[in-house]
Scaffold this motif. Structure first.
Motif, PDB file in Angstrom:
ATOM      1  N   THR A  17       0.832  -1.204   0.000  1.00  0.00           N
ATOM      2  CA  THR A  17       0.000   0.000   0.000  1.00  0.00           C
ATOM      3  C   THR A  17       0.863   1.250   0.000  1.00  0.00           C
ATOM      4  OG1 THR A  17      -1.694  -1.215   1.257  1.00  0.00           O
ATOM      5  CG2 THR A  17      -1.865   1.186   1.200  1.00  0.00           C
ATOM      6  N   GLN A  18       1.953   1.246   0.764  1.00  0.00           N
ATOM      7  CA  GLN A  18       2.861   2.385   0.755  1.00  0.00           C
ATOM      8  C   GLN A  18       3.480   2.611  -0.623  1.00  0.00           C
ATOM      9  OE1 GLN A  18       5.751   1.803   3.823  1.00  0.00           O
ATOM     10  NE2 GLN A  18       4.272   1.983   5.499  1.00  0.00           N
ATOM     11  N   ALA A  19       3.857   1.528  -1.306  1.00  0.00           N
ATOM     12  CA  ALA A  19       4.420   1.664  -2.655  1.00  0.00           C
ATOM     13  C   ALA A  19       3.386   2.226  -3.623  1.00  0.00           C
ATOM     14  CB  ALA A  19       4.938   0.318  -3.138  1.00  0.00           C
ATOM     15  N   ALA A  20       2.136   1.750  -3.485  1.00  0.00           N
ATOM     16  CA  ALA A  20       1.081   2.257  -4.371  1.00  0.00           C
ATOM     17  C   ALA A  20       0.824   3.736  -4.126  1.00  0.00           C
ATOM     18  CB  ALA A  20      -0.198   1.451  -4.171  1.00  0.00           C
ATOM     19  N   LEU A  21       0.806   4.141  -2.854  1.00  0.00           N
ATOM     20  CA  LEU A  21       0.598   5.554  -2.533  1.00  0.00           C
ATOM     21  C   LEU A  21       1.755   6.413  -3.047  1.00  0.00           C
ATOM     22  CD1 LEU A  21      -0.830   5.308   1.103  1.00  0.00           C
ATOM     23  CD2 LEU A  21      -2.077   5.868  -0.996  1.00  0.00           C
ATOM     24  N   GLU A  22       2.968   5.870  -2.954  1.00  0.00           N
ATOM     25  CA  GLU A  22       4.116   6.612  -3.464  1.00  0.00           C
ATOM     26  C   GLU A  22       4.037   6.794  -4.976  1.00  0.00           C
ATOM     27  OE1 GLU A  22       9.023   6.371  -3.391  1.00  0.00           O
ATOM     28  OE2 GLU A  22       7.797   4.819  -2.423  1.00  0.00           O
ATOM     29  N   ARG A  23       3.606   5.766  -5.678  1.00  0.00           N
ATOM     30  CA  ARG A  23       3.472   5.877  -7.128  1.00  0.00           C
ATOM     31  C   ARG A  23       2.392   6.884  -7.495  1.00  0.00           C
ATOM     32  NH1 ARG A  23       5.620   1.913 -10.417  1.00  0.00           N
ATOM     33  NH2 ARG A  23       3.889   2.166 -11.886  1.00  0.00           N
ATOM     34  N   ARG A  24       1.257   6.848  -6.801  1.00  0.00           N
ATOM     35  CA  ARG A  24       0.192   7.804  -7.086  1.00  0.00           C
ATOM     36  C   ARG A  24       0.639   9.235  -6.775  1.00  0.00           C
ATOM     37  NH1 ARG A  24      -1.359   3.255  -8.124  1.00  0.00           N
ATOM     38  NH2 ARG A  24       0.071   3.824  -9.805  1.00  0.00           N
ATOM     39  N   GLY A  25       1.446   9.399  -5.740  1.00  0.00           N
ATOM     40  CA  GLY A  25       1.956  10.730  -5.420  1.00  0.00           C
ATOM     41  C   GLY A  25       2.879  11.264  -6.511  1.00  0.00           C
ATOM     42  N   LYS A  26       3.761  10.406  -7.036  1.00  0.00           N
ATOM     43  CA  LYS A  26       4.642  10.820  -8.120  1.00  0.00           C
ATOM     44  C   LYS A  26       3.836  11.167  -9.372  1.00  0.00           C
ATOM     45  CE  LYS A  26       8.729   8.225  -6.634  1.00  0.00           C
ATOM     46  NZ  LYS A  26       9.692   7.146  -6.981  1.00  0.00           N
ATOM     47  N   GLU A  27       2.800  10.388  -9.635  1.00  0.00           N
ATOM     48  CA  GLU A  27       1.969  10.679 -10.802  1.00  0.00           C
ATOM     49  C   GLU A  27       1.238  12.007 -10.633  1.00  0.00           C
ATOM     50  OE1 GLU A  27      -0.513   7.297 -11.084  1.00  0.00           O
ATOM     51  OE2 GLU A  27       1.103   5.931 -11.718  1.00  0.00           O
ATOM     52  N   ALA A  28       0.807  12.304  -9.406  1.00  0.00           N
ATOM     53  CA  ALA A  28       0.150  13.593  -9.163  1.00  0.00           C
ATOM     54  C   ALA A  28       1.132  14.749  -9.354  1.00  0.00           C
ATOM     55  CB  ALA A  28      -0.440  13.625  -7.750  1.00  0.00           C
ATOM     56  N   ILE A  29       2.374  14.580  -8.898  1.00  0.00           N
ATOM     57  CA  ILE A  29       3.393  15.610  -9.119  1.00  0.00           C
ATOM     58  C   ILE A  29       3.658  15.793 -10.613  1.00  0.00           C
ATOM     59  CG2 ILE A  29       5.819  16.187  -8.739  1.00  0.00           C
ATOM     60  CD1 ILE A  29       5.634  14.785  -6.039  1.00  0.00           C
ATOM     61  N   GLY A  30       3.716  14.683 -11.348  1.00  0.00           N
ATOM     62  CA  GLY A  30       3.916  14.781 -12.792  1.00  0.00           C
ATOM     63  C   GLY A  30       2.782  15.518 -13.480  1.00  0.00           C
ATOM     64  N   ALA A  31       1.541  15.228 -13.084  1.00  0.00           N
ATOM     65  CA  ALA A  31       0.406  15.943 -13.670  1.00  0.00           C
ATOM     66  C   ALA A  31       0.470  17.430 -13.346  1.00  0.00           C
ATOM     67  CB  ALA A  31      -0.906  15.347 -13.169  1.00  0.00           C
ATOM     68  N   GLY A  32       0.901  17.759 -12.132  1.00  0.00           N
ATOM     69  CA  GLY A  32       1.045  19.163 -11.777  1.00  0.00           C
ATOM     70  C   GLY A  32       2.111  19.860 -12.607  1.00  0.00           C
ATOM     71  N   LEU A  33       3.219  19.157 -12.886  1.00  0.00           N
ATOM     72  CA  LEU A  33       4.262  19.751 -13.722  1.00  0.00           C
ATOM     73  C   LEU A  33       3.780  19.977 -15.147  1.00  0.00           C
ATOM     74  CD1 LEU A  33       7.418  17.772 -12.530  1.00  0.00           C
ATOM     75  CD2 LEU A  33       6.898  20.179 -12.112  1.00  0.00           C
ATOM     76  N   ILE A  34       2.997  19.053 -15.675  1.00  0.00           N
ATOM     77  CA  ILE A  34       2.468  19.240 -17.020  1.00  0.00           C
ATOM     78  C   ILE A  34       1.520  20.430 -17.069  1.00  0.00           C
ATOM     79  CG2 ILE A  34       0.996  18.200 -18.782  1.00  0.00           C
ATOM     80  CD1 ILE A  34       2.218  15.524 -18.128  1.00  0.00           C
ATOM     81  N   VAL A  35       0.684  20.572 -16.060  1.00  0.00           N
ATOM     82  CA  VAL A  35      -0.220  21.735 -15.999  1.00  0.00           C
ATOM     83  C   VAL A  35       0.585  23.029 -15.880  1.00  0.00           C
ATOM     84  CG1 VAL A  35      -2.014  22.858 -14.633  1.00  0.00           C
ATOM     85  CG2 VAL A  35      -2.132  20.400 -15.062  1.00  0.00           C
ATOM     86  N   LEU A  36       1.646  23.003 -15.069  1.00  0.00           N
ATOM     87  CA  LEU A  36       2.505  24.177 -14.946  1.00  0.00           C
ATOM     88  C   LEU A  36       3.147  24.531 -16.288  1.00  0.00           C
ATOM     89  CD1 LEU A  36       3.921  26.317 -13.190  1.00  0.00           C
ATOM     90  CD2 LEU A  36       5.672  24.596 -12.676  1.00  0.00           C
ATOM     91  N   GLY A  37       3.614  23.521 -17.021  1.00  0.00           N
ATOM     92  CA  GLY A  37       4.191  23.777 -18.338  1.00  0.00           C
ATOM     93  C   GLY A  37       3.175  24.369 -19.297  1.00  0.00           C
ATOM     94  N   ILE A  38       1.926  23.896 -19.228  1.00  0.00           N
ATOM     95  CA  ILE A  38       0.881  24.450 -20.090  1.00  0.00           C
ATOM     96  C   ILE A  38       0.623  25.915 -19.749  1.00  0.00           C
ATOM     97  CG2 ILE A  38      -1.576  24.302 -20.653  1.00  0.00           C
ATOM     98  CD1 ILE A  38      -1.360  21.284 -20.329  1.00  0.00           C
ATOM     99  N   LEU A  39       0.599  26.254 -18.462  1.00  0.00           N
ATOM    100  CA  LEU A  39       0.378  27.647 -18.062  1.00  0.00           C
ATOM    101  C   LEU A  39       1.519  28.552 -18.536  1.00  0.00           C
ATOM    102  CD1 LEU A  39      -0.984  27.138 -14.427  1.00  0.00           C
ATOM    103  CD2 LEU A  39      -2.280  27.666 -16.499  1.00  0.00           C
TER     104      LEU A  39
END
Length: 258
Positions: A17-39
């Motif tokens: 569960t900790q590994a899954a949460l860590e992966r989801r957290g990294k994916e959320a950071i990646g999505a935030g970076l893509i949104v930042l790049g779009i802005l």
């Protein structure tokens, strides 16, 4: 006893569960970076020198897609780094994809050197000739690129025309190396990209050769004279006219007159 139990209590989540949460957290950071790049891309893409900014005071409404704040930030980035500011967009998108796809996210700390890549791209952009639509008092590399490129030309013991070409070549090599490092590429990925580039180049050259050979063969066939002694093809005669059919007034039911 209570303190010993508190120190050795079971974790709230198990390892999976900790590994899954860590992966989801990294994916959320990646999505935030893509949104930042779009802005950032929206700010830079809609930048206009007529917008209100630090260098121009006007009461006209901002044409920037992100309003007055976007106009101020885009004007500062363009004024300082010129086209080198687009490296921020590239870095945000590349690292966003890496985090979402989990490819090379362990090299994320390289991203802190993105300003160096921005500076190198700015210096290289200052060697390019701006188009007629560029009406600023600085080049495509902003004030920073113009300042550094001017210092480099003063240090090179040659004419300005030759010096700027040599400086552009050196800075281009530095841009490629810095971008590969900042964007997290390792030797394996660089080797794979180089192999794909070579394969694509070979395919393009092979297609060009085939197209040239086909065009040359077609042109040769068009220029080739007729063989001697070959009789020209006879035209087919037109079909003979069929005489109109007479309609007899004889009726088999009626006897012929005697």
């Amino acid at each position: 006893m209570a303190s010993w139990q508190a120190k050795h209590r079971d974790p709230l989540f198990d390892q999976s569960t900790q590994a899954a949460l860590e992966r989801r957290g990294k994916e959320a950071i990646g999505a935030g970076l893509i949104v930042l790049g779009i802005l950032i891309a929206m700010m830079l893409g809609s930048w206009s020198p007529d917008d209100p900014s630090f260098g121009s005071a006007t009461d006209a409404p901002a044409q920037n897609m992100l309003g007055g704040i976007g106009a101020m930030i885009a004007s500062a980035l363009i004024m300082i780094a010129g086209m080198g500011a687009w490296m921020l967009v590239v870095a945000a998108w590349v690292w966003g994809l890496r985090m979402m796809l989990h490819k090379g996210e362990e090299r994320l700390m390289r991203g802190i050197f993105t300003p160096i890549a921005v500076a190198l791209v700015s210096i290289y952009a200052s060697t390019l000739i701006p188009g007629p639509e560029w009406q600023q008092n600085y080049g495509l590399g902003g004030h920073f690129g113009d300042m550094v490129m001017g210092a480099m030309l003063n240090l090179l013991p040659m004419k300005a025309q030759l010096g700027i070409r040599l400086a552009a070549l050196l800075v281009a090599v530095a841009v490629v190396a810095a971008a590969a490092f900042v964007l997290g590429f390792d030797r394996t990925e660089v080797a794979a990209l180089w192999l794909r580039f070579r394969q694509g180049l070979a395919t393009a050259l092979h297609g060009t050769v085939l197209a040239g050979s086909a065009a040359a063969g077609a042109a040769q066939r068009l220029r080739q004279p007729r063989a001697e002694g070959a009789a020209p093809a006879r035209p087919h005669p037109p079909p003979a006219a069929v005489p109109p059919r007479r309609h007899s007034s004889w009726n088999p039911r009626c006897p012929s007159p005697s």
